[in-house]
Design a protein around this motif. Structure first.
Motif, short mmCIF file in Angstrom:
data_model
loop_
_atom_site.label_atom_id
_atom_site.label_comp_id
_atom_site.label_asym_id
_atom_site.label_seq_id
_atom_site.Cartn_x
_atom_site.Cartn_y
_atom_site.Cartn_z
N SER A 73 0.84 -1.19 0.00
CA SER A 73 0.00 0.00 0.00
C SER A 73 0.88 1.24 0.00
O SER A 73 1.98 1.24 0.57
N PHE A 74 0.40 2.29 -0.63
CA PHE A 74 1.14 3.54 -0.72
C PHE A 74 0.20 4.69 -0.41
O PHE A 74 -0.98 4.65 -0.77
N THR A 75 0.72 5.70 0.26
CA THR A 75 -0.12 6.85 0.60
C THR A 75 0.74 8.08 0.78
O THR A 75 1.97 8.01 0.79
N THR A 76 0.08 9.21 0.90
CA THR A 76 0.74 10.48 1.21
C THR A 76 -0.03 11.15 2.34
O THR A 76 -1.16 10.75 2.66
N LEU A 77 0.55 12.17 2.92
CA LEU A 77 -0.10 12.83 4.05
C LEU A 77 -1.41 13.49 3.62
O LEU A 77 -2.37 13.52 4.41
N SER A 78 -1.49 13.99 2.40
CA SER A 78 -2.74 14.63 1.97
C SER A 78 -3.89 13.62 1.95
O SER A 78 -5.01 13.93 2.38
N GLU A 79 -3.63 12.39 1.49
CA GLU A 79 -4.67 11.38 1.51
C GLU A 79 -5.04 10.99 2.95
O GLU A 79 -6.22 10.81 3.27
N VAL A 80 -4.03 10.86 3.80
CA VAL A 80 -4.28 10.52 5.20
C VAL A 80 -5.19 11.55 5.84
O VAL A 80 -6.13 11.21 6.58
N ARG A 81 -4.93 12.81 5.59
CA ARG A 81 -5.76 13.87 6.18
C ARG A 81 -7.20 13.79 5.69
O ARG A 81 -8.14 14.03 6.45
N GLU A 82 -7.41 13.45 4.41
CA GLU A 82 -8.77 13.30 3.89
C GLU A 82 -9.49 12.15 4.59
O GLU A 82 -10.66 12.26 4.96
N ILE A 83 -8.80 11.04 4.75
CA ILE A 83 -9.41 9.87 5.42
C ILE A 83 -9.74 10.21 6.87
O ILE A 83 -10.81 9.86 7.37
N ALA A 84 -8.84 10.92 7.54
CA ALA A 84 -9.06 11.28 8.94
C ALA A 84 -10.26 12.22 9.08
O ALA A 84 -11.07 12.07 10.01
N ARG A 85 -10.37 13.19 8.20
CA ARG A 85 -11.51 14.12 8.26
C ARG A 85 -12.83 13.37 8.05
O ARG A 85 -13.81 13.60 8.77
N ALA A 86 -12.85 12.47 7.07
CA ALA A 86 -14.07 11.71 6.80
C ALA A 86 -14.43 10.82 7.99
O ALA A 86 -15.60 10.68 8.36
N ALA A 87 -13.43 10.21 8.61
CA ALA A 87 -13.68 9.36 9.77
C ALA A 87 -14.24 10.17 10.93
O ALA A 87 -15.18 9.74 11.61
N ALA A 88 -13.65 11.34 11.19
CA ALA A 88 -14.13 12.19 12.28
C ALA A 88 -15.57 12.63 12.03
O ALA A 88 -16.39 12.69 12.96
N ASP A 89 -15.90 12.93 10.77
CA ASP A 89 -17.28 13.32 10.44
C ASP A 89 -18.25 12.17 10.69
O ASP A 89 -19.37 12.37 11.19
N THR A 90 -17.82 10.96 10.34
CA THR A 90 -18.68 9.79 10.55
C THR A 90 -18.94 9.56 12.04
O THR A 90 -20.08 9.30 12.46
N VAL A 91 -17.90 9.68 12.84
CA VAL A 91 -18.04 9.45 14.28
C VAL A 91 -18.94 10.51 14.92
O VAL A 91 -19.76 10.20 15.79
N SER A 92 -18.80 11.74 14.45
CA SER A 92 -19.60 12.83 15.03
C SER A 92 -21.02 12.89 14.47
O SER A 92 -21.87 13.62 14.98
#
Length: 536
Positions: A515-534
């Protein structure tokens, strides 16, 4: 993002640019520095060299096919099998082929590997190895002995300047080039810029992001976050190895009960005295680490507990054969000669990290990476026992060779003695301490031995909340590193190697790839996860 060199131009006026700056004073960093001599090198270390390095804590040893009965091909095949289908085969072949030469290098630096009466290296066997090929020192003291020898060699090498007590915070960049390291004196506020023609990231792993770990406090993901913020490509960050047998005695970090104990016949039992691994895997206690870790985790969480029984296999020789483990047991009031040792899984090693090629080059020009911070593809989804020290020296040597080939032969450098100024009194923020505790607890709870989507989203939301309390770059780096791991784990919807999803318990052949990723993708995933939890 990286930090521009121009921002620190006044502080650099009249200063020479170091040929090479190495961030990290562990095995990979020191071995690389020695291989670069007599090229001018500055080693920047968070703690006194060796003392904050996970390498010095390694108990098992270094794997290498150096006996008449073994071959590098057999070592290669064992490594590929443990890696659960996503190792880079050519990288593994290169590493195992060069293992013997690197062990001889270490002998040349004075490492006192165990030998028999005829002067041959004594070899032990660890989990998932088909042969005895682990080179040890006094049973469980290989890491410390290797580091002691390298530290002495480094101290005697005039071209190596060692700066201890500096925390790397950011990589300095000019366009697509990495041009140096920005660091802060530990315990102080002043930042220093270290410009370089080449930067080698050897900053270690991510263990201290978890509340239960076998790693020192310096293993906090700083290097991973620094590279990510500068735009580096990351690989396999979801694959975290949990050592099955950390001593379950409430210490942080948790002392390690080396796998060599099981290699020498120790068994795993629960509180009822039942040997449970025979029902889990045909190799029983010598099954791959992820399988043993999950089995122990389930015994512990079920309330039955898990214990390492060394009474019959090791017995009265325990103190002589495994002095480090014996001392940790004694400090906790446990006599391993007569009592089973309580154990639990603990974060131990990160297979993922900054993506590198066969020569340790990252996706950023001027930046190399070696050791646990790097993702070479040698370990795949699950590191084979005692391959970590091997990977560190193999790729540190390759990086040195690569840098030497790219740059003109330097003048010899003799650094003036450097007196480290006492740091300013620590000005730790109460909120930041709370944020670190919150981070470590959510990582162990939700990004640990067993994971699922809900827990991973909760972890990302918790990290986002903790990050909002932080201002120091060093602590923000910890938050970034943790998000990289959790987001990568959420992306991989299968179980493979050290990554186990209880909501996707099977291995998916379609996902048999790195798997490969960059910080910009990580931040998008984190924002979406936080929105789902809230519920947003």
């Amino acid at each position: 993002m990286g930090v521009s060199l121009e921002d620190f131009a006044p502080a650099l006026a009249g200063k020479d640019v170091d040929d090479v700056v190495i961030l990290g004073g562990g095995l990979a960093g020191l071995f690389c520095a020695l291989k670069l001599a007599p090229r001018p090198v500055t080693v920047i270390s968070n703690a006194q060299i060796g003392h904050g390095a996970s390498s010095a804590w390694a108990q098992g040893g270094i794997a290498a096919a150096v006996s008449d009965h073994d071959t590098y091909q057999a070592h290669r095949d064992d490594t590929l099998m443990a890696g659960a289908g996503i190792c880079e085969a050519k990288i593994v072949e290169q590493m195992t082929r060069e293992a013997g030469d690197r062990v001889r290098d270490l002998l040349g630096y004075g490492v006192p590997f165990d030998k028999d009466l005829e002067g041959r290296l004594q070899l032990s066997r660890e989990a998932a190895h088909s042969e005895n090929r682990v080179v040890r020192v006094r049973g469980d003291m290989a890491g410390k002995a290797i580091m002691d020898a390298l530290i002495e060699a480094v101290r005697k090498t005039p071209s190596i300047r060692v700066l201890e007590g500096f925390i790397g915070e950011s990589l300095m960049t000019e366009g697509r080039y990495v041009t140096g390291v920005l660091a802060r004196k530990r315990g102080g506020l002043e930042r220093m810029a270290f410009p370089a023609k080449a930067v080698v990231l050897a900053s270690g792993g991510i263990g201290h992001l978890f509340s239960v770990t076998t790693n020192p406090g310096e293993a906090n993901g700083h290097g991973l976050a620094m590279a990510a913020r500068a735009g580096a490509v990351l690989a396999d960050a979801e694959f975290v190895q949990f050592h099955p047998t950390a001593l379950n005695i409430g210490r942080d970090p948790a002392p390690l009960a080396t796998e060599a104990l099981r290699g020498d016949g120790a068994t795993l039992i629960n509180s009822a005295g039942e040997r449970f691994m025979t029902k889990v895997h045909e190799l029983a206690e010598l099954a791959p680490r992820d399988i043993v870790a999950r089995a122990i985790h389930r015994e512990v969480t079920s309330g039955r507990g898990a214990f390492l029984d060394c009474r019959e296999a090791i017995g009265a020789s325990f103190a002589d054969r495994f002095p480090t483990v014996h001392a940790a047991c004694a400090a906790a009031g446990i006599d391993p000669v007569t009592q089973p040792i309580p154990v639990a899984p603990a974060e131990h090693y990160h297979m993922g990290g900054v993506l590198t090629d066969a020569n340790g080059r990252t996706s950023l020009d001027g930046l190399w990476a070696a050791g646990e911070v790097a993702s070479t593809g040698a370990h795949g989804a699950n590191r084979l026992a005692s391959n970590s020290l091997l990977e560190a020296v193999v790729f540190a040597a390759r990086i040195a060779e690569d840098i030497q080939g790219l740059m003109p032969t330097p003048r010899s450098a003799f650094w003036a003695e450097h007196e480290n100024e006492p740091g300013l009194p620590s000005q730790r923020n109460v909120q930041e301490r709370e944020a670190i505790t919150q981070l470590r607890e959510t990582m162990s709870r939700n990004v640990g031995v067993e994971r699922d989507a809900d827990g991973l989203r909760q972890a990302l939301a918790d990290i986002q909340a903790a990050e909002a309390k932080c201002s120091r770059v060093s602590i923000l780096n910890m938050m970034v590193a943790a998000k990289i791991i959790a987001a990568s784990a959420l992306k991989r919807t299968e179980s493979r190697g050290g990554h186990y999803r209880s909501d996707f318990p099977e291995t998916d052949p379609a996902q048999q790839r790195r798997s490969f990723t960059t910080l910009s993708e990580v931040r998008e995933i984190a924002r979406a996860a936080a929105d789902t939890v809230s519920g947003a």
